[in-house]
Design an enzyme around this catalytic site. Structure first.
Site, PDB file in Angstrom:
ATOM      1  N   ASP A  14      -3.955   7.736   8.257  1.00 26.20           N
ATOM      2  CA  ASP A  14      -5.052   6.901   8.764  1.00 26.20           C
ATOM      3  C   ASP A  14      -4.598   5.916   9.832  1.00 26.20           C
ATOM      4  O   ASP A  14      -5.294   4.955  10.108  1.00 26.20           O
ATOM      5  CB  ASP A  14      -5.716   6.160   7.597  1.00 26.20           C
ATOM      6  CG  ASP A  14      -4.740   5.252   6.865  1.00 26.20           C
ATOM      7  OD1 ASP A  14      -3.585   5.122   7.309  1.00 26.20           O
ATOM      8  OD2 ASP A  14      -5.129   4.654   5.837  1.00 26.20           O
ATOM      9  N   SER A  71       0.804  -1.232   0.000  1.00 29.02           N
ATOM     10  CA  SER A  71       0.000   0.000   0.000  1.00 29.02           C
ATOM     11  C   SER A  71       0.833   1.276   0.000  1.00 29.02           C
ATOM     12  O   SER A  71       0.330   2.326  -0.395  1.00 29.02           O
ATOM     13  CB  SER A  71      -0.920   0.023   1.223  1.00 29.02           C
ATOM     14  OG  SER A  71      -0.162  -0.096   2.413  1.00 29.02           O
ATOM     15  N   HIS A 129      -0.981   4.553   7.116  1.00 31.58           N
ATOM     16  CA  HIS A 129      -0.343   5.194   5.962  1.00 31.58           C
ATOM     17  C   HIS A 129      -0.020   6.662   6.231  1.00 31.58           C
ATOM     18  O   HIS A 129      -0.674   7.303   7.050  1.00 31.58           O
ATOM     19  CB  HIS A 129      -1.270   5.077   4.747  1.00 31.58           C
ATOM     20  CG  HIS A 129      -1.674   3.659   4.489  1.00 31.58           C
ATOM     21  ND1 HIS A 129      -2.893   3.159   4.860  1.00 31.58           N
ATOM     22  CD2 HIS A 129      -0.983   2.630   3.944  1.00 31.58           C
ATOM     23  CE1 HIS A 129      -2.957   1.870   4.551  1.00 31.58           C
ATOM     24  NE2 HIS A 129      -1.810   1.525   3.995  1.00 31.58           N
TER      25      HIS A 129
END
Ligand SMILES: *[C@@H]1O[C@H](CO)[C@@H](O)[C@H](O)[C@H]1NC(C)=O
Ligand SMILES: *[C@@H]1O[C@H](CO)[C@@H](O)[C@H](O)[C@H]1NC(C)=O
Length: 370
Positions: free
Chosen positions: A335, A31, A338
């Site tokens: 978040d 990610s 990240h």
């Protein structure tokens, strides 16, 4: 005539900056580098993701751009399309196979059951291989430009930059399913699989490698807030020391393996990128760099109650939305897992100057051996 002039112009521009001209980027990872694979394949990334730069969700796990976007920008390349995005993709300057939640270790039922992604590094390699084979076939068979207009040129595969950014989920998966000792014992095997992926890319013609190490997992707010460090296990910044030591061990073994690969893969240039140090210095000196407490994420909430960024949850009988904070540019964590665009920008600037690279050659000065 106009064509001839622009060809000359391009030729002279290339002549002056030939060293930094990568025609394409191919990216594999998780990610931290995913520009839309998982969003296109599974459930779409929701608002307020993307709000800062794109003004809407853009498939990325951030409020804006990722490190890979800043790198593409530095190389004067457009944002990298995700290989799995069937709607908007244009692969003429490369493709991104990175998938959120993916591991280096091949995904099996247990790993997927624990919430990790089936698109592990081995699958991403198959996707790259297919993109390359089918592109070559289309150029051979059809001379129709409509077919090849959004594909890379076959001769550019060997001139592209190959970025790898993975490992964090292997450590995370180990930490949620086994013990720290078992995670440590699993590292050599994970590094071997990482090295195998590099060698397979090399056999496919990749020559320029950009290998990012893994960040300080023990500083992620979701981990620090949900399971605060036990006495004696906090480092001077407040991160979980033993978790960061696992990341450091992974990075040490990765760096050693990259040196070994340099002697084995003669025609390759391998750059080892110390993302860990860049991220750790940002987190440990957050205030100095204009950021608030690095353990407070901007979007969503962990701790006394849990609401994920962009999702709703019922707390004390009231529905609460995981909204963004008022100023994401003051936060390092977006978040809880990240980084914000502001933090990604800071980290990208730290690595682009070359000092955290091995060898310490800035990306714009990298030249291939062939
Ligand atoms: C894909 O991008 C290239 C380079 O930016 C551009 O020349 C080409 O027209 C684009 N193709 C499509 C189908 O949009
Ligand atoms: C939920 O209720 C508890 C107990 O009254 C209170 O301490 C807490 O702050 C409340 N949480 C929220 C998010 O309102």
């Amino acid at each position: 005539m106009a064509v001839a002039i622009s060809v000359l112009l391009v030729a002279s521009l290339l002549g002056s900056s030939r060293a930094c001209h990568f025609p394409a980027i191919y990216s594999l990872g998780d990610s931290n580098s995913d520009t839309g694979s998982v969003s296109a394949t599974f459930s779409r990334v929701r608002p307020p993701y993307g709000e800062t730069f794109f003004g809407k969700p853009a498939g990325r796990c951030s409020d804006g751009r990722l490190i890979i976007d800043f790198i593409a920008n530095q190389l004067k390349l457009p944002f990298l399309s995700s290989y799995l995005d069937a709607i908007e993709s244009n692969f003429s300057h490369g493709a991104n196979f990175a998938a959120s939640g993916s591991t280096i270790e091949p995904a099996d039922g247990t790993l997927i059951g624990a919430g990790f992604n089936p698109l592990s590094l081995d699958i991403q390699l198959l996707q790259f291989q297919q993109l390359k084979e089918r592109t070559n076939e289309l150029y051979d068979q059809a001379k129709n430009p409509d077919v090849t207009d959004r594909l890379p040129r076959p001769e550019e595969f060997s001139k592209a930059l190959y970025m790898l950014d993975c490992g964090q989920n292997d450590l995370y998966y180990g930490l949620v399913t086994t013990t720290e000792q078992q995670v440590k014992a699993s590292i050599p095997n994970i590094i071997s699989q990482f090295a195998t992926a590099i060698e397979k890319l090399y056999q496919q013609g990749a020559r320029m490698f950009w290998i990012q190490n893994t960040g300080p997992i023990g500083c992620l707010p979701i981990i620090v807030i949900n399971s605060p460090p036990k006495p004696g296990n906090a480092d001077q910044t407040g991160c979980i020391k033993s978790y960061n030591e696992l990341a450091q061990e992974f990075n040490k073994q990765l760096k050693d393996r990259v040196s070994q690969l340099r002697t084995k893969l003669h025609a390759a240039r391998l750059t080892y990128v110390d993302i860990y140090s860049a991220k750790y210095s940002l987190i440990s000196e957050a205030h100095k760099h204009g950021f608030v407490n690095p353990f407070i994420n901007c979007c969503g909430h962990f701790g006394d109650y849990r609401v994920e960024c962009g999702k709703s949850a019922v707390v004390n009988g009231t529905e609460i939305f995981g909204a963004s904070c008022s100023d994401p540019s003051k936060h390092i964590s977006w978040d809880g897992v990240h980084y914000t665009e502001a933090a990604n920008n800071w980290v990208a600037n730290r690595i682009l100057d070359g000092s955290l690279l091995d060898p310490p050659i800035p990306i714009t000065k990298l030249v291939s051996k062939v």
